[in-house]
Enzyme design. Sequence first.
Site, PDB file in Angstrom:
ATOM      1  N   HIS A  31       0.841  -1.194   0.000  1.00 54.42           N
ATOM      2  CA  HIS A  31       0.000   0.000   0.000  1.00 54.42           C
ATOM      3  C   HIS A  31       0.872   1.238   0.000  1.00 54.42           C
ATOM      4  O   HIS A  31       2.095   1.160   0.158  1.00 54.42           O
ATOM      5  CB  HIS A  31      -0.919   0.019   1.227  1.00 54.42           C
ATOM      6  CG  HIS A  31      -0.183   0.007   2.516  1.00 54.42           C
ATOM      7  ND1 HIS A  31       0.277   1.151   3.118  1.00 54.42           N
ATOM      8  CD2 HIS A  31       0.218  -1.028   3.296  1.00 54.42           C
ATOM      9  CE1 HIS A  31       0.905   0.826   4.240  1.00 54.42           C
ATOM     10  NE2 HIS A  31       0.900  -0.487   4.374  1.00 54.42           N
ATOM     11  N   CYS A  32       0.252   2.381  -0.200  1.00 53.61           N
ATOM     12  CA  CYS A  32       0.907   3.674  -0.017  1.00 53.61           C
ATOM     13  C   CYS A  32      -0.109   4.573   0.686  1.00 53.61           C
ATOM     14  O   CYS A  32      -1.176   4.099   1.086  1.00 53.61           O
ATOM     15  CB  CYS A  32       1.405   4.265  -1.339  1.00 53.61           C
ATOM     16  SG  CYS A  32       0.118   4.665  -2.533  1.00 53.61           S
ATOM     17  N   THR A  33       0.174   5.824   0.821  1.00 57.14           N
ATOM     18  CA  THR A  33      -0.687   6.713   1.603  1.00 57.14           C
ATOM     19  C   THR A  33      -2.133   6.682   1.126  1.00 57.14           C
ATOM     20  O   THR A  33      -3.052   6.429   1.898  1.00 57.14           O
ATOM     21  CB  THR A  33      -0.141   8.148   1.575  1.00 57.14           C
ATOM     22  OG1 THR A  33       1.200   8.111   2.053  1.00 57.14           O
ATOM     23  CG2 THR A  33      -0.960   9.065   2.461  1.00 57.14           C
ATOM     24  N   GLY A  35      -3.070   4.807  -1.640  1.00 56.03           N
ATOM     25  CA  GLY A  35      -3.315   3.500  -2.228  1.00 56.03           C
ATOM     26  C   GLY A  35      -3.724   3.525  -3.686  1.00 56.03           C
ATOM     27  O   GLY A  35      -4.297   2.558  -4.172  1.00 56.03           O
TER      28      GLY A  35
END
Length: 134
Positions: A31-33, A35
């Site tokens: 994931h990332c901040t 997504g």
Amino acid sequence: MNRELVLSFQAEYKSFFKTLMEADKTPLMFHCTAGKDRAGFAAALFLAALGVDRETIIEDYMLTNELTGVTMEAMKALYGDNKMAECMYYISSVQKEYIEMALTTIDENYGGMDKFLVQQLGVDVEKLRKLYLY
């Protein structure tokens, strides 16, 4: 941004695939901040490595808006019918043009997805497919 993900963040995506190719690391979640941008591109690369066609990759990417509920109407409800709502919509959503920019950048600079994955990111496509496809 998607052009830069291709051109300037290869080390990060190479590391991503290195982890994906480690049998003892599966299953895994990434994931990332938000997504949708960095993780969305990572998902597109992963799907391509597994042999998923470009049209399906784009369709999958576009599901982000549906699954997160990001619509212009939702932004107008939060911010009013103004430029702020429009701005927040484009910041919070994905657009087909975003992923297409990344894919076109790969084609133009590296001769296609297969070459990019193998030559730039060090992906062992066969190993990856053995790990993730049944």
